[in-house]
Design a protein around this motif. Structure first.
Motif, short mmCIF file in Angstrom:
data_model
loop_
_atom_site.label_atom_id
_atom_site.label_comp_id
_atom_site.label_asym_id
_atom_site.label_seq_id
_atom_site.Cartn_x
_atom_site.Cartn_y
_atom_site.Cartn_z
N GLY A 109 0.82 -1.20 0.00
CA GLY A 109 0.00 0.00 0.00
C GLY A 109 0.86 1.25 0.00
N LYS A 110 0.27 2.33 0.48
CA LYS A 110 0.89 3.65 0.43
C LYS A 110 1.61 3.98 1.74
CE LYS A 110 -0.86 4.76 -3.61
NZ LYS A 110 -0.03 4.86 -4.80
N ASN A 111 2.82 4.54 1.59
CA ASN A 111 3.54 5.04 2.77
C ASN A 111 3.10 6.50 3.01
OD1 ASN A 111 5.12 6.65 0.96
ND2 ASN A 111 6.49 4.90 0.64
N SER A 112 3.69 7.14 3.99
CA SER A 112 3.28 8.52 4.33
C SER A 112 3.64 9.53 3.25
CB SER A 112 3.89 8.94 5.67
OG SER A 112 3.29 8.24 6.73
N ALA A 113 4.51 9.16 2.31
CA ALA A 113 4.83 10.04 1.18
C ALA A 113 3.90 9.76 -0.01
CB ALA A 113 6.29 9.84 0.77
N HIS A 114 2.86 8.96 0.22
CA HIS A 114 1.86 8.60 -0.80
C HIS A 114 2.47 7.80 -1.95
CE1 HIS A 114 -0.65 11.28 1.49
NE2 HIS A 114 0.22 12.26 1.27
N GLN A 115 3.57 7.08 -1.66
CA GLN A 115 4.21 6.23 -2.65
C GLN A 115 3.94 4.78 -2.28
OE1 GLN A 115 8.20 7.57 -2.02
NE2 GLN A 115 8.04 9.25 -3.47
N THR A 116 3.94 3.91 -3.27
CA THR A 116 3.74 2.49 -3.05
C THR A 116 5.07 1.83 -2.70
OG1 THR A 116 1.89 2.44 -4.59
CG2 THR A 116 2.95 0.33 -4.12
#
Length: 156
Positions: free
Chosen positions: A90-97
């Protein structure tokens, strides 16, 4: 036997080598898994940094990890991974997978990176935009066992 997570590249409460950080190659470290419960159907992993200045920063969210004794380094940064093992991210806090290595602010001191591993009695059907909170909610009532290893990192 109880569920355990370790790494050949850093010990619990020891420094994570820079290769696995924003100052290096920004790839996930190898993680070794022991004692997966017999009733487990899948594994899930959350890596976060509670020392981040704006509150806990989530670096990695993964689920439906096949029952393996090793998560190798360099897991592709995509939602559905089939090689070198099967998992969803899913997504990390930087909105990257996928995985994002430690990268604390310069001069902010030592940060603690918690790699939390969960053995689940099911697999989870979650979308690509899944965040840590979504995964924790989906795992409610399905966690058989959990464990963690903590890595340290600081930038001077």
């Amino acid at each position: 036997m109880t569920l355990k997570i370790s790494s050949p590249v850093f010990k619990n409460n020891d420094y994570i080598p820079s290769t696995y950080t924003c100052e290096g190659r920004n790839i996930n470290p190898t993680l070794l898994i022991e004692g997966i419960p017999e009733k487990a159907k899948s594994l899930a992993l959350i890596m976060d940094d509670p020392d981040a200045p704006m509150g806990t920063f989530v670096h990695w969210v993964a689920w439906n990890i096949e029952l393996v004794d090793e998560i190798p380094e360099r897991i592709p940064k995509e939602y559905s991974v089939t090689h070198p093992l099967s998992l969803n991210q899913g997504k990390n806090s930087a909105h990257q997978t996928g995985y994002m290595g430690p990268c604390p602010p310069v001069g902010h001191g030592v940060h603690h990176y918690h790699f939390k591993l969960y053995a689940l009695d099911t697999t989870l059907n979650l979308p690509q935009n899944t965040k840590k909170e979504d995964l924790l909610k989906a795992m409610e009532g399905h966690i058989i066992e959990e464990t963690e290893i903590v890595g340290l990192y600081k930038r001077d």
